[in-house]
Design an enzyme around this catalytic site. Structure first.
Site, PDB file in Angstrom:
ATOM      1  N   ASP A   1       0.864  -1.176   0.000  1.00 33.42           N
ATOM      2  CA  ASP A   1       0.000   0.000   0.000  1.00 33.42           C
ATOM      3  C   ASP A   1       0.901   1.227   0.000  1.00 33.42           C
ATOM      4  O   ASP A   1       0.903   2.062   0.907  1.00 33.42           O
ATOM      5  CB  ASP A   1      -0.982  -0.001   1.170  1.00 33.42           C
ATOM      6  CG  ASP A   1      -2.239  -0.809   0.846  1.00 33.42           C
ATOM      7  OD1 ASP A   1      -2.308  -1.412  -0.258  1.00 33.42           O
ATOM      8  OD2 ASP A   1      -3.151  -0.849   1.678  1.00 33.42           O
TER       9      ASP A   1
ATOM     10  N   TYR B   1      -1.676   5.666  -1.964  1.00 29.57           N
ATOM     11  CA  TYR B   1      -3.133   5.736  -1.782  1.00 29.57           C
ATOM     12  C   TYR B   1      -3.722   6.778  -2.722  1.00 29.57           C
ATOM     13  O   TYR B   1      -3.033   7.703  -3.145  1.00 29.57           O
ATOM     14  CB  TYR B   1      -3.456   6.117  -0.331  1.00 29.57           C
ATOM     15  CG  TYR B   1      -3.258   4.998   0.647  1.00 29.57           C
ATOM     16  CD1 TYR B   1      -4.254   4.056   0.865  1.00 29.57           C
ATOM     17  CD2 TYR B   1      -2.067   4.871   1.346  1.00 29.57           C
ATOM     18  CE1 TYR B   1      -4.085   3.020   1.767  1.00 29.57           C
ATOM     19  CE2 TYR B   1      -1.881   3.837   2.245  1.00 29.57           C
ATOM     20  CZ  TYR B   1      -2.894   2.916   2.448  1.00 29.57           C
ATOM     21  OH  TYR B   1      -2.709   1.900   3.337  1.00 29.57           O
TER      22      TYR B   1
ATOM     23  N   HIS C   1      -8.500  -5.842   9.805  1.00 30.96           N
ATOM     24  CA  HIS C   1      -8.750  -6.877   8.804  1.00 30.96           C
ATOM     25  C   HIS C   1      -8.720  -8.296   9.368  1.00 30.96           C
ATOM     26  O   HIS C   1      -9.094  -9.241   8.672  1.00 30.96           O
ATOM     27  CB  HIS C   1      -7.728  -6.773   7.667  1.00 30.96           C
ATOM     28  CG  HIS C   1      -7.869  -5.519   6.855  1.00 30.96           C
ATOM     29  ND1 HIS C   1      -6.998  -4.448   6.976  1.00 30.96           N
ATOM     30  CD2 HIS C   1      -8.790  -5.162   5.928  1.00 30.96           C
ATOM     31  CE1 HIS C   1      -7.362  -3.495   6.138  1.00 30.96           C
ATOM     32  NE2 HIS C   1      -8.451  -3.889   5.504  1.00 30.96           N
TER      33      HIS C   1
ATOM     34  N   ASP D   1      -3.076  -4.067   7.959  1.00 33.55           N
ATOM     35  CA  ASP D   1      -3.689  -3.478   9.146  1.00 33.55           C
ATOM     36  C   ASP D   1      -2.833  -2.283   9.565  1.00 33.55           C
ATOM     37  O   ASP D   1      -1.611  -2.407   9.724  1.00 33.55           O
ATOM     38  CB  ASP D   1      -3.786  -4.497  10.284  1.00 33.55           C
ATOM     39  CG  ASP D   1      -5.091  -5.280  10.230  1.00 33.55           C
ATOM     40  OD1 ASP D   1      -6.052  -4.781   9.628  1.00 33.55           O
ATOM     41  OD2 ASP D   1      -5.140  -6.392  10.782  1.00 33.55           O
TER      42      ASP D   1
END
Length: 329
Positions: free
Chosen positions: A80, A83, A221, A248
């Site tokens: 990630d 974003y 999660h 997470d």
């Protein structure tokens, strides 16, 4: 539990037999030198790319300070990276605004080794994997799955997003870039075989697997069921030392109750989820922090020290491990 274990092992063996016919090339391998004293130091950060917002810049500042103190050799990203929807092209300004212009400390001008997260798959995956980004910032190296060897330790980076069913079956309003992944079953089966072969061949004393999604987590999660069934049996067979993930948005340490695997979450690079904790599945839990921060690791041939820090550089938790030298006898 025994029934789940038997089912998991049967699934993996089925994948192996399927893959023997169309086995892919072995995982790409990179080497990173250790220090002259035989040690290796690194930082681990995940879920960070928000153009400096949500305390990303504060975390980056402390990473620079701790990185200098530890004289780090490299940085690992657990995914990630950008974003909300990855990069849209190799010219996307987010690459500079969320990475190059954020992690500016001298100590962080080392090689970054990154995997993709689910948010990265919502963008142009090929752009994020494109080596041309290294011309913009030489630190950047991102692949789906690969091996990083430093002699005393082998890191196995695993592309976990394609394992998760909901991204395929219930994508909602999101669009995922599955180029290079389809047909999915073949991609996953080949990846599991390649990982098994790489772990089998490894003679490093420390074996650390890195992916975006958690295998064990009490965060937002929770556990990733698909990884528990498909990936975890391979990691247990090879008796790996650590599984490190993001996804997470927290810092976390859980010890396996069946093996000596340490499950470590470093997903506090920017936005965090305060108070979202699973109160019912805390077996093996050693530490949980629902705020921003990052993790460091210092390794020698026989010793490992893991430390979690918050956005002020305060030590929140540490873990010390030791083991005998690996022997092929």
């Amino acid at each position: 539990m025994a029934g789940l274990w038997n089912h998991s092992l049967q699934w993996v063996l089925t994948c192996f037999s399927f893959c023997i016919i169309s086995i892919s090339a072995e995982l790409q391998r990179f080497e990173h030198p250790i220090k002259a004293n035989g040690s290796l130091s690194l930082l681990v950060i995940g879920d960070w790319g928000r153009r400096g917002h949500y305390n990303q810049s504060l975390v980056a500042d402390q990473m620079g300070r701790i990185g200098e103190k530890l004289n780090i050799d490299l940085v690992v990203s657990t995914g990630d990276n950008f974003y909300e929807n990855g990069l849209n092209s190799i010219h996307d300004p987010s690459f500079k605004k969320s990475f190059a212009k954020i992690y500016t400390a001298k100590s962080l001008q080392k090689q970054w080794y990154s995997v993709l997260g689910n948010h990265d798959y919502r963008g142009n995956v090929e752009a994020q994997l494109n080596p041309i980004l290294r011309k913009i910032d030489r630190r950047w190296l991102c692949l789906r799955s690969f091996v990083l060897s430093s002699g005393i330790v082998d890191f196995f980076f695993v592309d976990t997003t394609p394992f998760v069913d909901k991204y395929f079956l219930r994508p909602g309003h999101h669009t995922y870039d599955w180029r290079g992944v389809l047909p999915r079953n073949e991609y996953l089966a080949n990846l599991l075989v390649d990982l098994d072969l790489a772990l089998t061949a490894s003679t490093a004393n420390w074996k650390i697997v890195i992916g975006h999604h958690p295998i064990r987590s009490i965060g937002h999660h929770r556990d990733t069921a698909e990884l528990t069934v498909q990936l975890l049996p391979i990691l247990e067979v090879h008796d790996i030392d650590m599984y490190i993930n993001g996804h997470d948005h927290c810092l976390e340490h859980i010890s396996s109750t069946r093996r000596h695997i340490q499950f470590l979450t470093s997903g506090g690079g920017s936005k965090a989820w305060n108070g979202d904790i699973d109160q019912l599945n805390q077996d093996g839990l050693k530490f949980y922090y629902d705020g921003q921060g990052f993790m460091s690791a210092e390794l020698t041939q026989t010793e490992a020290r893991i430390v979690f820090y918050d956005i002020f550089g305060k030590v929140l938790h540490n873990l010390d491990l030791s083991k005998e030298l690996y022997s092929t006898m």
